[in-house]
Design a protein around this motif. Sequence first.
Motif, PDB file in Angstrom:
ATOM      1  N   LEU A  61       0.845  -1.160   0.094  1.00  0.00           N
ATOM      2  CA  LEU A  61       0.015  -0.006   0.072  1.00  0.00           C
ATOM      3  C   LEU A  61       0.827   1.236   0.126  1.00  0.00           C
ATOM      4  O   LEU A  61       1.969   1.275   0.580  1.00  0.00           O
ATOM      5  CB  LEU A  61      -0.987   0.069   1.259  1.00  0.00           C
ATOM      6  N   SER A  62       0.302   2.332  -0.380  1.00  0.00           N
ATOM      7  CA  SER A  62       0.874   3.721  -0.744  1.00  0.00           C
ATOM      8  C   SER A  62       0.056   4.662  -0.168  1.00  0.00           C
ATOM      9  O   SER A  62      -1.276   4.795  -0.795  1.00  0.00           O
ATOM     10  CB  SER A  62       1.392   3.696  -2.181  1.00  0.00           C
TER      11      SER A  62
ATOM     12  N   SER B  87      -8.585  -0.388  11.250  1.00  0.00           N
ATOM     13  CA  SER B  87      -7.776  -0.862  12.534  1.00  0.00           C
ATOM     14  C   SER B  87      -7.048  -2.319  11.994  1.00  0.00           C
ATOM     15  O   SER B  87      -5.973  -2.626  12.533  1.00  0.00           O
ATOM     16  CB  SER B  87      -8.537  -1.017  13.601  1.00  0.00           C
ATOM     17  N   ALA B  88      -7.893  -3.056  11.438  1.00  0.00           N
ATOM     18  CA  ALA B  88      -7.525  -4.537  11.214  1.00  0.00           C
ATOM     19  C   ALA B  88      -6.490  -4.364   9.794  1.00  0.00           C
ATOM     20  O   ALA B  88      -5.352  -5.352   9.776  1.00  0.00           O
ATOM     21  CB  ALA B  88      -8.422  -5.344  10.774  1.00  0.00           C
ATOM     22  N   GLY B  89      -6.588  -3.279   9.174  1.00  0.00           N
ATOM     23  CA  GLY B  89      -5.679  -2.957   7.824  1.00  0.00           C
ATOM     24  C   GLY B  89      -6.040  -4.148   6.742  1.00  0.00           C
ATOM     25  O   GLY B  89      -5.456  -4.131   5.728  1.00  0.00           O
TER      26      GLY B  89
ATOM     27  N   LEU C 190      -8.904   2.665  -0.557  1.00  0.00           N
ATOM     28  CA  LEU C 190      -9.261   2.737   0.980  1.00  0.00           C
ATOM     29  C   LEU C 190      -8.316   2.869   1.947  1.00  0.00           C
ATOM     30  O   LEU C 190      -8.462   2.858   2.958  1.00  0.00           O
ATOM     31  CB  LEU C 190     -10.156   1.379   1.174  1.00  0.00           C
ATOM     32  N   GLY C 191      -6.955   2.464   1.539  1.00  0.00           N
ATOM     33  CA  GLY C 191      -5.682   2.203   2.659  1.00  0.00           C
ATOM     34  C   GLY C 191      -5.620   0.968   3.153  1.00  0.00           C
ATOM     35  O   GLY C 191      -4.999   1.098   4.392  1.00  0.00           O
TER      36      GLY C 191
ATOM     37  N   GLN D  39      -7.243  -5.067  -5.801  1.00  0.00           N
ATOM     38  CA  GLN D  39      -6.054  -4.479  -5.504  1.00  0.00           C
ATOM     39  C   GLN D  39      -6.101  -2.865  -5.624  1.00  0.00           C
ATOM     40  O   GLN D  39      -5.760  -2.192  -4.748  1.00  0.00           O
ATOM     41  CB  GLN D  39      -4.900  -5.070  -6.354  1.00  0.00           C
ATOM     42  N   ALA D  40      -6.870  -2.352  -6.587  1.00  0.00           N
ATOM     43  CA  ALA D  40      -7.232  -1.108  -6.824  1.00  0.00           C
ATOM     44  C   ALA D  40      -8.175  -0.439  -5.921  1.00  0.00           C
ATOM     45  O   ALA D  40      -7.853   0.861  -5.508  1.00  0.00           O
ATOM     46  CB  ALA D  40      -7.892  -0.860  -8.196  1.00  0.00           C
ATOM     47  N   LEU D  41      -9.092  -1.258  -5.259  1.00  0.00           N
ATOM     48  CA  LEU D  41     -10.052  -0.623  -4.574  1.00  0.00           C
ATOM     49  C   LEU D  41      -9.438  -0.608  -2.935  1.00  0.00           C
ATOM     50  O   LEU D  41      -9.463   0.312  -2.415  1.00  0.00           O
ATOM     51  CB  LEU D  41     -11.294  -1.496  -4.220  1.00  0.00           C
TER      52      LEU D  41
END
Length: 316
Positions: free
Chosen positions: A44-45, A63-65, A102-103, A96-98
Motif C-alpha cells: 500500500l502507498s 484498525s485491522a488493515g 481505501l488504504g 487491489q485497486a479498491l
Amino acid sequence: MRPRNRTVSARIARQALGAAGLTLTFGLAACSGGAVPAANSKTLSAADVDPAAAAALPERYKSAGVIKVASDIPYPPMEMFDENQKLTGLDYDLAQALGAKLGVRLELQTQAFDSIIPSLQSGKNDIIMSGMNDTAERQATLNFVDYFHAGFSILVPKGNPDRITTVMDLCGRNVAVQKATVQAEILRSYDQQCRDKGSEPVSVSELPLETDVQTAVRSGKAAADVVDSAAAAYAAKTAGNGKIFDIVKDPANPAGYNPVYTGIGVLKKDAELGKALLAALQAIVADGSYGTILEKYDLSDYRVKETGLNLGTAKP
C-alpha cells in the motif's frame, strides 16, 4: 455473471492443488472450513489513498488493515492463476485497486460459491468478489456495489456439433451449469416455451465448479454450458488454444441473454462498508484505472455506465 456464476469431487482435488500452490507461492497455509487465503495484496502507498473513500471506511477495517474477500477461485477471467500460480483476474485486480483507494488490503480467500454468503454471515469473510450477480433474491441478504454488466452465453464443443443457434435449441438437451448460480433458474424459465414447441424442457445438471461444467461439455455428458458471457469468451479463447469450445452467436442477443449486473456483495448490516467500497469504485473510475483493468482482460464491453448500489433491481 455467476450462476456460479459464478461449481465442485473435482473441487476437492482442485482445492488441494490450489492450496499447495498457494502455500508454495505465497507462504500461506490452508484455513479451516475449506477457505484458503489466495494472495496478499500489493504494497500500500499513502499516495494512492482516496480521502473520501478512506474516511467512509468503518473503523474496524481501518484498525485491522484488511478486508477479507470471499472468492470462488478459479473462475476465469474473474479470478484465476497465471502460469506462475500467482493469482490474477478481473476481481483480483479490482480488489487491489479498491484497497489502494481505501488504504487497506483486500485479501482474497478461496470459498466454495454455494457457501460464499454463509461465509460472510459467520464472520469468516467480510465481502464477496466472485462474479456474483446482483439479483432481487440476493438483495434480501446483501447490498451490491455493482461494477460489471453482462449477459449469459452458450458454450458448446468446437464446431457446434448439435447445431445450437439459440437458447430454444437447448430444449430436450442436457445442459450443465455451475451450482448455486442463476443460470439454472434462467434455463428453467424456458420450460413452458419448450413444451409449446413440442419439446421437453432443458435438462439442467448443476455441478460444483465452472471447470466441472466445462469438463462435462468436453466429455459429451452435456450438450452445452450456459455461463456468464465473460467466462464463456475466456474459455472459448484459451481452452486448448481456442480449439475446444465455441460460443453460440445469437444475432438477437449480441450481448448475451438476460444481461445482469455483477457486484461486490456486502451484508446489509455492513451498509457503511458498502458505501466506502462504492466511493473507492467511483475513485478508480475517475482516475481511469477501472477502464484499464477491464481492457487488460478484454472486458471493456461490460463496463457499467454508471456506478451505484443494487442496480440489479433499479428501475430504468
